[in-house]
Design a protein around this motif. Structure first.
Motif, PDB file in Angstrom:
ATOM      1  N   ALA A  92      74.730  53.876  44.630  1.00 52.91           N
ATOM      2  CA  ALA A  92      75.431  53.758  45.905  1.00 52.91           C
ATOM      3  C   ALA A  92      74.512  53.191  46.985  1.00 52.91           C
ATOM      4  CB  ALA A  92      75.982  55.111  46.328  1.00 52.91           C
ATOM      5  N   TYR A  93      73.251  53.648  46.995  1.00 52.08           N
ATOM      6  CA  TYR A  93      72.284  53.140  47.972  1.00 52.08           C
ATOM      7  C   TYR A  93      72.048  51.651  47.745  1.00 52.08           C
ATOM      8  CZ  TYR A  93      67.897  52.489  50.502  1.00 52.08           C
ATOM      9  OH  TYR A  93      66.915  52.021  51.344  1.00 52.08           O
ATOM     10  N   TRP A  94      71.863  51.261  46.490  1.00 50.67           N
ATOM     11  CA  TRP A  94      71.636  49.848  46.172  1.00 50.67           C
ATOM     12  C   TRP A  94      72.832  49.000  46.597  1.00 50.67           C
ATOM     13  CZ3 TRP A  94      74.069  46.339  42.852  1.00 50.67           C
ATOM     14  CH2 TRP A  94      73.380  45.133  42.647  1.00 50.67           C
ATOM     15  N   LEU A  95      74.044  49.502  46.349  1.00 47.23           N
ATOM     16  CA  LEU A  95      75.242  48.767  46.751  1.00 47.23           C
ATOM     17  C   LEU A  95      75.313  48.621  48.272  1.00 47.23           C
ATOM     18  CD1 LEU A  95      77.888  50.329  44.332  1.00 47.23           C
ATOM     19  CD2 LEU A  95      77.056  47.972  44.301  1.00 47.23           C
ATOM     20  N   SER A  96      74.937  49.681  48.994  1.00 44.38           N
ATOM     21  CA  SER A  96      74.991  49.622  50.453  1.00 44.38           C
ATOM     22  C   SER A  96      74.030  48.577  51.001  1.00 44.38           C
ATOM     23  CB  SER A  96      74.674  50.996  51.058  1.00 44.38           C
ATOM     24  OG  SER A  96      73.295  51.306  50.937  1.00 44.38           O
ATOM     25  N   LYS A  97      72.855  48.437  50.364  1.00 49.25           N
ATOM     26  CA  LYS A  97      71.870  47.463  50.820  1.00 49.25           C
ATOM     27  C   LYS A  97      72.239  46.047  50.386  1.00 49.25           C
ATOM     28  CE  LYS A  97      68.438  48.548  52.534  1.00 49.25           C
ATOM     29  NZ  LYS A  97      68.050  48.781  53.954  1.00 49.25           N
ATOM     30  N   THR A  98      72.797  45.931  49.185  1.00 44.05           N
ATOM     31  CA  THR A  98      73.104  44.612  48.625  1.00 44.05           C
ATOM     32  C   THR A  98      74.349  43.998  49.260  1.00 44.05           C
ATOM     33  OG1 THR A  98      72.127  45.300  46.522  1.00 44.05           O
ATOM     34  CG2 THR A  98      73.540  43.354  46.472  1.00 44.05           C
ATOM     35  N   SER A  99      75.315  44.840  49.584  1.00 44.69           N
ATOM     36  CA  SER A  99      76.600  44.322  50.074  1.00 44.69           C
ATOM     37  C   SER A  99      76.501  43.751  51.475  1.00 44.69           C
ATOM     38  CB  SER A  99      77.656  45.436  50.061  1.00 44.69           C
ATOM     39  OG  SER A  99      77.315  46.462  50.979  1.00 44.69           O
ATOM     40  N   ALA A 100      75.564  44.285  52.294  1.00 44.73           N
ATOM     41  CA  ALA A 100      75.404  43.814  53.684  1.00 44.73           C
ATOM     42  C   ALA A 100      76.734  43.767  54.414  1.00 44.73           C
ATOM     43  CB  ALA A 100      74.723  42.440  53.699  1.00 44.73           C
ATOM     44  N   GLY A 101      77.540  44.792  54.208  1.00 46.18           N
ATOM     45  CA  GLY A 101      78.818  44.890  54.900  1.00 46.18           C
ATOM     46  C   GLY A 101      79.989  44.225  54.207  1.00 46.18           C
ATOM     47  N   ARG A 102      79.741  43.496  53.115  1.00 45.59           N
ATOM     48  CA  ARG A 102      80.831  42.838  52.392  1.00 45.59           C
ATOM     49  C   ARG A 102      81.552  43.846  51.509  1.00 45.59           C
ATOM     50  NH1 ARG A 102      77.741  38.847  48.977  1.00 45.59           N
ATOM     51  NH2 ARG A 102      76.131  40.424  49.276  1.00 45.59           N
ATOM     52  N   ARG A 158      83.112  42.926  48.644  1.00 47.88           N
ATOM     53  CA  ARG A 158      83.008  42.496  47.250  1.00 47.88           C
ATOM     54  C   ARG A 158      81.658  41.848  47.035  1.00 47.88           C
ATOM     55  NH1 ARG A 158      87.603  41.176  44.114  1.00 47.88           N
ATOM     56  NH2 ARG A 158      86.693  39.167  43.553  1.00 47.88           N
ATOM     57  N   ILE A 159      80.997  42.231  45.959  1.00 49.20           N
ATOM     58  CA  ILE A 159      79.738  41.589  45.618  1.00 49.20           C
ATOM     59  C   ILE A 159      79.750  41.193  44.147  1.00 49.20           C
ATOM     60  CG2 ILE A 159      78.417  42.838  47.371  1.00 49.20           C
ATOM     61  CD1 ILE A 159      77.306  44.611  45.154  1.00 49.20           C
ATOM     62  N   LYS A 160      79.021  40.147  43.866  1.00 45.42           N
ATOM     63  CA  LYS A 160      78.852  39.708  42.479  1.00 45.42           C
ATOM     64  C   LYS A 160      77.444  40.070  42.044  1.00 45.42           C
ATOM     65  CE  LYS A 160      79.089  35.727  39.373  1.00 45.42           C
ATOM     66  NZ  LYS A 160      79.382  34.277  39.242  1.00 45.42           N
ATOM     67  N   ILE A 161      77.349  40.796  40.942  1.00 44.79           N
ATOM     68  CA  ILE A 161      76.042  41.189  40.415  1.00 44.79           C
ATOM     69  C   ILE A 161      75.475  40.032  39.604  1.00 44.79           C
ATOM     70  CG2 ILE A 161      74.806  42.811  38.942  1.00 44.79           C
ATOM     71  CD1 ILE A 161      76.931  44.882  39.598  1.00 44.79           C
ATOM     72  N   ASN A 162      74.354  39.497  40.051  1.00 44.41           N
ATOM     73  CA  ASN A 162      73.760  38.335  39.390  1.00 44.41           C
ATOM     74  C   ASN A 162      72.772  38.706  38.301  1.00 44.41           C
ATOM     75  OD1 ASN A 162      75.120  36.375  41.001  1.00 44.41           O
ATOM     76  ND2 ASN A 162      73.729  36.855  42.689  1.00 44.41           N
ATOM     77  N   LEU A 163      72.583  40.011  38.096  1.00 44.96           N
ATOM     78  CA  LEU A 163      71.720  40.490  37.017  1.00 44.96           C
ATOM     79  C   LEU A 163      72.565  40.987  35.857  1.00 44.96           C
ATOM     80  CD1 LEU A 163      69.202  42.643  39.098  1.00 44.96           C
ATOM     81  CD2 LEU A 163      68.777  40.370  38.174  1.00 44.96           C
ATOM     82  N   ARG A 164      72.036  40.869  34.635  1.00 32.87           N
ATOM     83  CA  ARG A 164      72.685  41.524  33.511  1.00 32.87           C
ATOM     84  C   ARG A 164      72.601  43.025  33.714  1.00 32.87           C
ATOM     85  NH1 ARG A 164      69.160  38.396  30.420  1.00 32.87           N
ATOM     86  NH2 ARG A 164      68.300  40.322  29.575  1.00 32.87           N
ATOM     87  N   LYS A 165      73.528  43.754  33.069  1.00 31.37           N
ATOM     88  CA  LYS A 165      73.569  45.206  33.268  1.00 31.37           C
ATOM     89  C   LYS A 165      72.258  45.873  32.867  1.00 31.37           C
ATOM     90  CE  LYS A 165      77.822  46.010  34.799  1.00 31.37           C
ATOM     91  NZ  LYS A 165      78.390  44.670  34.872  1.00 31.37           N
ATOM     92  N   ASP A 166      71.611  45.406  31.796  1.00 32.06           N
ATOM     93  CA  ASP A 166      70.351  46.023  31.399  1.00 32.06           C
ATOM     94  C   ASP A 166      69.250  45.717  32.414  1.00 32.06           C
ATOM     95  OD1 ASP A 166      70.476  43.352  30.621  1.00 32.06           O
ATOM     96  OD2 ASP A 166      69.103  43.623  28.948  1.00 32.06           O
ATOM     97  N   SER A 181      82.957  52.673  53.267  1.00 28.01           N
ATOM     98  CA  SER A 181      82.092  52.025  54.244  1.00 28.01           C
ATOM     99  C   SER A 181      80.626  52.241  53.863  1.00 28.01           C
ATOM    100  CB  SER A 181      82.338  52.611  55.635  1.00 28.01           C
ATOM    101  OG  SER A 181      81.885  53.959  55.691  1.00 28.01           O
ATOM    102  N   THR A 182      79.747  51.464  54.499  1.00 27.22           N
ATOM    103  CA  THR A 182      78.318  51.624  54.249  1.00 27.22           C
ATOM    104  C   THR A 182      77.863  53.041  54.546  1.00 27.22           C
ATOM    105  OG1 THR A 182      77.863  49.288  54.712  1.00 27.22           O
ATOM    106  CG2 THR A 182      76.017  50.816  54.923  1.00 27.22           C
ATOM    107  N   ASP A 183      78.333  53.614  55.654  1.00 30.65           N
ATOM    108  CA  ASP A 183      77.947  54.991  56.003  1.00 30.65           C
ATOM    109  C   ASP A 183      78.364  55.978  54.920  1.00 30.65           C
ATOM    110  OD1 ASP A 183      76.817  54.155  58.345  1.00 30.65           O
ATOM    111  OD2 ASP A 183      78.554  54.640  59.592  1.00 30.65           O
ATOM    112  N   GLU A 184      79.574  55.787  54.378  1.00 32.80           N
ATOM    113  CA  GLU A 184      80.048  56.692  53.328  1.00 32.80           C
ATOM    114  C   GLU A 184      79.228  56.512  52.052  1.00 32.80           C
ATOM    115  OE1 GLU A 184      84.739  57.420  53.884  1.00 32.80           O
ATOM    116  OE2 GLU A 184      84.160  55.308  53.816  1.00 32.80           O
ATOM    117  N   LEU A 185      78.828  55.271  51.764  1.00 34.25           N
ATOM    118  CA  LEU A 185      77.977  55.034  50.610  1.00 34.25           C
ATOM    119  C   LEU A 185      76.630  55.725  50.779  1.00 34.25           C
ATOM    120  CD1 LEU A 185      78.511  51.245  49.734  1.00 34.25           C
ATOM    121  CD2 LEU A 185      79.089  53.196  48.293  1.00 34.25           C
TER     122      LEU A 185
END
Length: 217
Positions: free
Chosen positions: A148-158, A160-168, A206-210
């Motif tokens: 959740a923390y990583w998503l909050s930092k990566t999304s930058a308020g968006r 929807r985000i696309k993960i550009n890394l493989r899951k591993d 929201s970011t705060d909730e994340l």
């Protein structure tokens, strides 16, 4: 040589450090095959490098990928004034062409070029913040909260985000196993925090909730 110079100039146009600058005679080029280690000190000479074609993966010596470098990305800049090499390994993910400049020559340019010096200090500061954020991430207990923390930092308020890394790769970046990552994704979906489809994650909170989840609430 003209073709190599054009490649370097093209890479410079994408570089936060060298954008708008012209390569001088101090630069030289090395070619690497997919899977090769890309050295920080080719021929035993400590250098600053720039990827001018292809992409490479940065990894700690004992773990998985930290980041991927593409055209215009620099490496070898954080230890200009110390003899110790960085505790990372750079590996060619594709065939790569790399431009190098010896660190002594680069340091000389820093002393005479205020624009380059400003960019260098700014880039070093950004890397320090990046590492501090990585330490903050790894201090968070619980895989769901860490994701959740990583998503909050990566999304930058968006939303929807696309993960550009493989899951591993993402799992290693987050300091967990692939199975733990999938459990964390499933857990956040069940809580109505995200929706996941392939490499697209839709954030429903929201970011705060994340960030509240960081404490395992």
């Amino acid at each position: 040589m003209n073709a190599e110079r054009k490649l370097i100039e093209s890479a410079f146009s994408r570089s936060a450090l060298f954008e708008g600058m012209t390569p001088d005679s101090g630069w030289f080029v090395r070619e690497y095959r997919k899977g090769d280690n890309i050295p920080e000190s080719p021929d035993g000479i400590g250098c600053v490098g720039v990827i001018i074609r292809g992409c490479a993966q940065v990894s700690p010596r004992e773990q998985g990928a930290v980041s991927v470098l593409t055209q215009g990305a620099e490496f070898g800049i954080c230890n200009i004034f110390v003899a110790e090499e960085m505790p990372t390994v750079l590996t060619a993910k594709t065939a790569c062409l790399v431009a190098y400049i010896p660190k002594e020559r680069f340091a000389g340019r820093l002393s005479s070029d205020s624009v380059l010096m400003y960019r260098y200090v700014r880039l070093c500061n950004e890397k320090m913040i990046y590492l501090a954020d990585k330490l903050r991430l790894m201090s968070i207990p619980g895989c769901e909260a860490r994701l959740a923390y990583w998503l909050s930092k990566t999304s930058a308020g968006r939303s929807r985000i696309k993960i550009n890394l493989r899951k591993d790769e993402l799992a290693r970046w987050l300091g967990m196993s692939r199975a733990s990552l999938f459990r964390a994704i499933t857990g956040l979906e069940r809580k109505g925090v995200i929706k996941s489809f392939g490499d697209i994650i839709t954030i429903l909170k929201s970011t705060d909730e994340l960030l509240e989840l960081e404490g395992g609430k």
